[in-house]
Design an enzyme around this catalytic site. Structure first.
Site, short mmCIF file in Angstrom:
data_model
loop_
_atom_site.label_atom_id
_atom_site.label_comp_id
_atom_site.label_asym_id
_atom_site.label_seq_id
_atom_site.Cartn_x
_atom_site.Cartn_y
_atom_site.Cartn_z
N TYR A 31 0.91 -1.25 0.07
CA TYR A 31 0.05 0.01 0.02
C TYR A 31 1.00 1.17 0.08
O TYR A 31 0.22 2.40 -0.10
CB TYR A 31 -1.08 -0.08 1.25
CG TYR A 31 -1.91 -1.21 1.20
CD1 TYR A 31 -2.78 -1.31 0.00
CD2 TYR A 31 -1.94 -2.05 2.08
CE1 TYR A 31 -3.65 -2.42 0.15
CE2 TYR A 31 -2.84 -3.17 2.33
CZ TYR A 31 -3.70 -3.27 1.06
OH TYR A 31 -4.53 -4.36 1.06
N ASP A 99 -25.62 0.49 -3.94
CA ASP A 99 -26.92 1.10 -4.04
C ASP A 99 -26.88 2.67 -3.79
O ASP A 99 -27.43 3.42 -4.65
CB ASP A 99 -27.79 0.38 -3.20
CG ASP A 99 -28.16 -1.12 -3.80
OD1 ASP A 99 -27.86 -1.34 -4.91
OD2 ASP A 99 -28.72 -1.80 -3.03
N HIS A 112 -8.04 2.00 -5.80
CA HIS A 112 -7.51 1.25 -5.20
C HIS A 112 -6.04 1.55 -5.33
O HIS A 112 -5.32 1.78 -6.33
CB HIS A 112 -7.61 -0.23 -5.68
CG HIS A 112 -9.14 -0.55 -5.78
ND1 HIS A 112 -9.73 -0.72 -4.39
CD2 HIS A 112 -10.09 -0.40 -6.77
CE1 HIS A 112 -10.96 -1.07 -4.54
NE2 HIS A 112 -11.16 -0.85 -5.95
N SER A 114 -3.46 -0.57 -4.57
CA SER A 114 -2.88 -1.66 -5.24
C SER A 114 -3.67 -2.38 -6.17
O SER A 114 -4.68 -1.74 -6.52
CB SER A 114 -2.81 -2.87 -4.13
OG SER A 114 -4.15 -3.31 -3.60
N ARG A 123 -10.30 -10.42 -4.84
CA ARG A 123 -10.22 -8.98 -5.03
C ARG A 123 -10.57 -8.34 -6.36
O ARG A 123 -10.42 -7.49 -6.69
CB ARG A 123 -8.87 -8.35 -4.32
CG ARG A 123 -8.65 -9.01 -3.02
CD ARG A 123 -7.44 -8.16 -2.49
NE ARG A 123 -6.67 -8.66 -1.32
CZ ARG A 123 -6.96 -8.41 -0.06
NH1 ARG A 123 -7.79 -7.43 -0.03
NH2 ARG A 123 -6.41 -9.08 0.82
O1 CA2 Z 1 -5.72 -1.40 -2.92
C1 CA2 Z 1 -6.66 -0.86 -2.19
O2 CA2 Z 1 -6.70 0.29 -2.06
C2 CA2 Z 1 -7.59 -1.75 -1.51
O3 CA2 Z 1 -8.87 -1.18 -1.65
C3 CA2 Z 1 -7.18 -1.82 0.01
C4 CA2 Z 1 -8.11 -2.74 0.92
C5 CA2 Z 1 -8.30 -3.90 0.23
O4 CA2 Z 1 -9.34 -4.99 1.02
C6 CA2 Z 1 -8.77 -3.94 -1.17
O5 CA2 Z 1 -8.74 -5.33 -1.73
C7 CA2 Z 1 -7.76 -3.16 -2.11
C8 CA2 Z 1 -7.41 -2.94 2.23
C9 CA2 Z 1 -7.32 -1.62 3.10
C10 CA2 Z 1 -6.35 -2.02 4.22
O6 CA2 Z 1 -5.39 -1.12 4.42
C11 CA2 Z 1 -4.38 -1.45 5.04
C12 CA2 Z 1 -3.29 -0.61 5.16
C13 CA2 Z 1 -2.03 -0.67 6.01
C14 CA2 Z 1 -2.03 -1.77 6.73
C15 CA2 Z 1 -3.06 -2.89 6.56
C16 CA2 Z 1 -4.25 -2.38 6.10
#
Ligand code: CA2
Length: 173
Positions: A31, A99, A112, A114, A123
């Site tokens: 991230y 919705d 996103h 990632s 995902r």
């Molecule tokens: O890539 C992205 O922005 C996501 O939306 C991030 C979500 C994930 O569930 C999606 O599949 C993709 C997860 C957010 C969690 O963020 C964290 C950041 C740092 C440490 C742990 C989690």
């Protein structure tokens, strides 16, 4: 309506879903190193280039996100012109967010950090995408800035100042 009852709203509503408050503290290889506050500051600065104001929020609760999205269409607080949303893990589960976004009838850009298509197959599908005008993934925090650019284009926002990159390119030409 009495003047004091009028609520101030921002042009762009930027929403972040569950766990995105942890950004910068864990899993930087997925991230990035920016915190959510860093991203908020960069988004505000980029939006300012287009003379757009930003309401940047994060919640770990699906219902709270739905309430904020619904409020963006509240006739008592007109003004939200577009939504940028990183729904986090709710992307892959939430018909309620879908919705609510459809209900607003506002342009939506889904972001996103990632590249969800290079990750686990669960995902690869986002319910939110079918309410979005565009989806940006895999470009880290820059994705939020590109979403601001895209919305400003969609909104035909009056461009008072051009983003720095565009300005220097012009100077070189
Ligand atoms: O890539 C992205 O922005 C996501 O939306 C991030 C979500 C994930 O569930 C999606 O599949 C993709 C997860 C957010 C969690 O963020 C964290 C950041 C740092 C440490 C742990 C989690």
């Amino acid at each position: 309506m009495a003047k004091s009852a009028k609520r101030e709203t921002s042009d762009l509503l930027v929403l972040n879903g569950p766990n995105l408050n942890l950004l910068g503290r864990r899993e930087p290889e997925i991230y990035g190193r920016d915190s959510l506050d860093d991203i908020a500051a960069a988004v505000r600065a980029r939006a300012k280039d287009f003379d757009l104001s930003v309401d940047f929020r994060q919640s770990n609760h699906e219902g709270e996100l739905v309430t904020w999205i619904q409020a963006a269409r509240d006739p008592k607080s007109p003004g939200v012109k577009g939504i940028i949303i990183n729904p986090g893990g709710l992307s892959h589960t939430s018909v309620a967010l879908l919705d609510a976004l459809i209900f607003t009838e506002l342009p939506v850009i889904e972001v996103h950090l990632s590249n969800i298509f290079r990750r686990e197959s669960f995902r690869h599908h986002s319910f939110v995408s079918s309410a979005a005008q565009g989806v940006i993934c895999g470009l880290g925090a820059q994705g939020y800035l590109l979403a601001v650019d895209a919305l400003s284009g969609i909104l035909g926002a009056k461009i008072l100042k051009k983003p720095a990159a565009a300005k220097s390119k012009k100077r070189r030409a």
